[in-house]
Each structure stands twice: as structure tokens, then as C-alpha cells.
Design an enzyme around this catalytic site. Structure first.
Site, PDB file in Angstrom:
ATOM      1  CG  LEU A 196      -0.336 -20.401  28.142  1.00 14.47           C
ATOM      2  CD1 LEU A 196      -1.566 -19.579  27.749  1.00 14.47           C
ATOM      3  CD2 LEU A 196       0.396 -20.898  26.903  1.00 14.47           C
ATOM      4  CG  ASP A 197       6.562 -17.870  28.624  1.00 10.79           C
ATOM      5  OD1 ASP A 197       6.793 -18.779  29.439  1.00 10.79           O
ATOM      6  OD2 ASP A 197       7.235 -17.669  27.601  1.00 10.79           O
ATOM      7  NE  ARG A 198       5.247 -11.338  34.216  1.00 13.90           N
ATOM      8  CZ  ARG A 198       5.378 -10.065  33.833  1.00 13.90           C
ATOM      9  NH1 ARG A 198       4.327  -9.258  33.851  1.00 13.90           N
ATOM     10  NH2 ARG A 198       6.548  -9.609  33.430  1.00 13.90           N
ATOM     11  CB  THR A 230       2.248 -16.247  26.150  1.00 12.66           C
ATOM     12  OG1 THR A 230       3.616 -16.101  25.788  1.00 12.66           O
ATOM     13  CG2 THR A 230       1.499 -16.932  25.017  1.00 12.66           C
TER      14      THR A 230
END
Length: 293
Positions: free
Chosen positions: A129-131, A133
Site C-alpha cells: 500500500l502507498d505510504r 494509504t
């Protein structure tokens, strides 16, 4: 934390030192820093043998070393374990915590926290997951099962649902599908839509209206970088707290670096569902993190 692997891209007469000094992930290390590591035998090849800095570099050979840990503001949110067995652990990742070490984010990552908490270096992410998100994130606990779970995500056999907070657009109460081609190049903060074959598809539905804005159900059919954030911005309903889309907001992006975590990206990976590759059992994991506080 795992050692940094550097693949040598050698030219004529280049040494190992030349290649290491030109490696972006080692930026900040001087020749003296490298020499100290080499003297201690801390720069090694794939067989674990010490490497000399003045050795000729062999094209595509790999060397390994550990970087110094950067100073990182502590992320003041818990990493909650939703489920664990002998093979996997599923967590509720908070906003601002990276999935795994990269660049300036090393100790403040879900992977390092889990390895410390569980006392094992065998923990490995099955996806990312993106940082910025938050939400459901799955890790494996045994190397022999890692590829089976990673394949679920690579082969798109996982049903994913996200929740986002964004401005209300009433007509999106009926599901809209956004399909285009997204590419992201190294060094560019933002991904972009380009001509060509479609590689990014998302279903977007307004499911609730609140005083803070609309809550949207987002269902990606593909997993391109920043896909959901871009698709929401394209529809004119950029996600609240997004520092990149529809426009770059440096003031917002820099807040976490100064210890300000008050304005997260309001995007949560709400659930994951899949048929377990080992047991065949249907599994579903749901985040407990709200998209609106």
C-alpha cells in the site's frame, strides 16, 4: 531490515566503488564511508564473500551492504494485527507508515515494525500500500508460501475495496468506471495518463453523504501506482488530503516530515477477499480504520 542490494552497472574500467557511489539509494555515502564498511568486511557478494572497492566491477553482479538508518519522525499510530496464523499475518496499516523500507523511510515501516513485534526476519509483504494509504495489508511468515500469496495479487485474484472521502458529486451514486493507461517514471512524483492500451480500471461509487463530504466505494480491477487517486481527481472529486492530485501541494506533503500527522490522505484499503491458495478457504479481512473521523 534487509541489506541493500546493488546491481553493478559497469562500464569500461569501472570499479565496485565507482558503481556504489553512482547508486541513488546510497546517496550520502562517501568513499570514506564505503571504505570503512569494506574494511569491516560489510560489503559482500551474492555468496557472502567480502568485496574490495578497487575490484573491477562485473556487469550485473550483485553486492550487498547495509545503509545507515536515517532520522525519521516516529509515526504515532498503532499497527493493528487483524489476523495471524502460521503462514500469514494481516494488519491494519495506519496512514503515513510505509509498507517496507525505501528511501528515507526505514524503521517507520510496517515491515520493520512487524519483524520486531513478531521476532522474525521471515516476515515479507505479499503486496503493498502507498505510504499515505491506510488499511488492510497482508504479509507472509514463511518463505515457502510467499510466492503463492504474492501470486494472488499479481494475477488479480484478490477482490479489493477502498473507501475515500472526497467532495460530493451526486451523479456518482451510480457506479462510474474509469479506464485509461497510467504510467509513472522514476523521479516523477506523479503518475500520468498516456495514450495506449488500457492498464488501469476502477469502479467508483458515491455511497454516503456526510457533513465532511462524500464517502466513496472504490474497486480497482488493476493496481497501477496512484490509480485510485488519479481516477478520483479525473472525475473532479480529488480525495481529501491528497498532496499530489489534482495538483501538487508541497505544504501538505511536507507536514509529516515535521511531525504533523493531522491531515492524512482520506483513503483506506477497506477490505481484501480471496480464496486461500493453500486451503482453498474463502477469506475476507476488513479494516477497522474510519475514512472520516
Amino acid at each position: 531490515m534487509d541489506a541493500t542490494r546493488v546491481v553493478l552497472r559497469a562500464g569500461a574500467d569501472h570499479t565496485v566503488a565507482d558503481c556504489l557511489l553512482a547508486t541513488r539509494s546510497l546517496a550520502g555515502l562517501s568513499i570514506d564511508d564505503l571504505a570503512e564498511r569494506a574494511d569491516r568486511g560489510e560489503i559482500v557478494d551474492a555468496e557472502g564473500q567480502a568485496v574490495r572497492l578497487d575490484d573491477p566491477a562485473r556487469m550485473n553482479a550483485s553486492v550487498y551492504l547495509y545503509r545507515d538508518l536515517p532520522d525519521e519522525p516516529p509515526i504515532p499510530f498503532d499497527l493493528t494485527i487483524l489476523y495471524a496464523d502460521d503462514d500469514i499475518v494481516v494488519v491494519d496499516k495506519p496512514h503515513f507508515l510505509a509498507t517496507m523500507p525505501r528511501g528515507r523511510h526505514v524503521t517507520q515501516t510496517a515491515l520493520v515494525r512487524l519483524r520486531r513485534e513478531l521476532g522474525t526476519d521471515l516476515v515479507s509483504p505479499a503486496h503493498r500500500l502507498d505510504r499515505l494509504t491506510a488499511g488492510v495489508l497482508l504479509f507472509t511468515l514463511r518463505p515457502e508460501v510467499r510466492a503463492r500469496y504474492q501470486a494472488l495479487f499479481a494475477e488479480r485474484r484478490v477482490s479489493k475495496q477502498y473507501r475515500a472521502l472526497a467532495p460530493v458529486r451526486d451523479d456518482l451514486a451510480t457506479t462510474v468506471t474509469v479506464a485509461d493507461r497510467i504510467e509513472k517514471t522514476a523521479g516523477d512524483l506523479r503518475a500520468r495518463v498516456v495514450p495506449g492500451e488500457v492498464n488501469a480500471i476502477s469502479d467508483i461509487t458515491l455511497i454516503e453523504q456526510t457533513a465532511a463530504g462524500g464517502i466513496y466505494d472504490l474497486r480497482p480491477h488493476t493496481g497501477r501506482t496512484h490509480q485510485l487517486r488519479m481516477h478520483m481527481a479525473q472525475l473532479g472529486v480529488g480525495i481529501v488530503g491528497d498532496p499530489l492530485y489534482p495538483e501538487i501541494r508541497p505544504d501538505l506533503a511536507e507536514r509529516p516530515d515535521h511531525g504533523d500527522f493531522t491531515q492524512p490522505l482520506r483513503l483506506v484499503a477497506h477490505s481484501l477477499a480471496f480464496d486461500d491458495p493453500l486451503s482453498g478457504e474463502r477469506r475476507e479481512f476488513v479494516s477497522g480504520l474510519p475514512v472520516v473521523e
